[in-house]
Design an enzyme around this catalytic site. Structure first.
Site, PDB file in Angstrom:
ATOM      1  N   GLY A  20       0.716  -1.283  -0.031  1.00  0.00           N
ATOM      2  CA  GLY A  20       0.195  -0.037   0.128  1.00  0.00           C
ATOM      3  C   GLY A  20       0.859   1.305  -0.049  1.00  0.00           C
ATOM      4  O   GLY A  20       0.394   2.209  -0.428  1.00  0.00           O
ATOM      5  N   GLU A  53       3.873   4.224   6.174  1.00  0.00           N
ATOM      6  CA  GLU A  53       2.653   3.266   5.994  1.00  0.00           C
ATOM      7  C   GLU A  53       1.663   4.166   5.178  1.00  0.00           C
ATOM      8  O   GLU A  53       1.534   5.368   5.120  1.00  0.00           O
ATOM      9  CB  GLU A  53       2.067   2.965   7.370  1.00  0.00           C
ATOM     10  CG  GLU A  53       0.855   1.922   7.347  1.00  0.00           C
ATOM     11  CD  GLU A  53       1.007   0.824   6.813  1.00  0.00           C
ATOM     12  OE1 GLU A  53       1.291   0.646   5.546  1.00  0.00           O
ATOM     13  OE2 GLU A  53       0.861  -0.407   7.500  1.00  0.00           O
ATOM     14  N   ASP A 100      -5.219   1.803  10.674  1.00  0.00           N
ATOM     15  CA  ASP A 100      -6.796   1.488  10.807  1.00  0.00           C
ATOM     16  C   ASP A 100      -6.917   0.974  12.423  1.00  0.00           C
ATOM     17  O   ASP A 100      -6.987   1.923  13.389  1.00  0.00           O
ATOM     18  CB  ASP A 100      -7.148   0.440   9.921  1.00  0.00           C
ATOM     19  CG  ASP A 100      -8.628  -0.057   9.913  1.00  0.00           C
ATOM     20  OD1 ASP A 100      -9.367   0.979   9.944  1.00  0.00           O
ATOM     21  OD2 ASP A 100      -8.916  -1.180   9.851  1.00  0.00           O
TER      22      ASP A 100
END
Ligand code: IMP
Ligand code: MG
Length: 173
Positions: A42, A96, A100
């Site tokens: 990601g 990152e 979450d």
């Protein structure tokens, strides 16, 4: 049907975020060296955008990790790809895409601290603090977002939509 037509964060807002974060990091690490560790997959776009704005000597590395909650444990970390560089005595910045629940980074931080870095900080592009299950906080936070599933700018849904250059909300209907 998956609808990704709603833009939450424009590419211009992402550019502003990159300028703000890189100036903070350039200021904090002035005169030093940094190992930047992007978290795959990601964070591949965010990492490449961010490091091009950094002014100190930088080594770029990557890790691929995932966390899972076991029956008896609060969480385990699976390392699919480890770093290529030894971080002992070095200043390390984890990059990152999004935080979450915070489980992945909490576990990763614990593991990396065992390797004896001089310092270990976290930079995230996006943060969903309303979903947190621990007290993990990024040292550098790009944009705080509501509790929505987002894609684009590297973030995916089942491997798709990473190539959008803005951030879209996923609606399923
Ligand atoms: P957590 O903080 O351990 O819960 O996990 C964070 C990881 O979950 C991120 O690195 C992403 O890979 C993924 N993730 C969480 N929220 C989203 C989202 O809204 N879109 C895409 N991926 C997400
Ligand atoms: Mg991730």
């Amino acid at each position: 049907m998956i609808d990704t037509s709603e833009v939450l964060i424009s590419h211009e807002q992402i550019e502003e975020m990159l300028a703000r974060l890189s100036s903070q990091i350039n200021n904090d690490y002035k005169g030093g060296q940094l190992i930047v560790c992007g978290i795959l997959t990601g964070a591949f776009i965010f990492t490449s955008d961010l490091v091009r704005r950094l002014e100190m000597p930088v080594i770029v590395d990557f890790m691929q990790v995932s966390s899972y909650v076991g029956e008896v444990s609060s969480g385990n970390l699976k390392i699919k790809k480890d770093m290529s560089y030894d971080i002992k005595g070095k200043d390390v910045l984890i990059v990152e895409d999004i935080i979450d629940t915070g489980r992945t980074l909490e576990l990763l931080k614990k593991q990396l601290l065992k390797r004896g870095p001089a310092s270990l900080k976290i930079c995230t592009a996006f943060d969903k603090p309303s979903r947190r299950v621990n007290d993990l906080k990024p040292d550098y936070n790009g944009i705080t977002i509501p509790d929505e599933f987002i894609v684009g700018y590297g973030l995916d849904l089942d491997g798709e939509y990473r190539n959008f250059d803005d951030i879209r909300i996923v609606r399923k209907g």
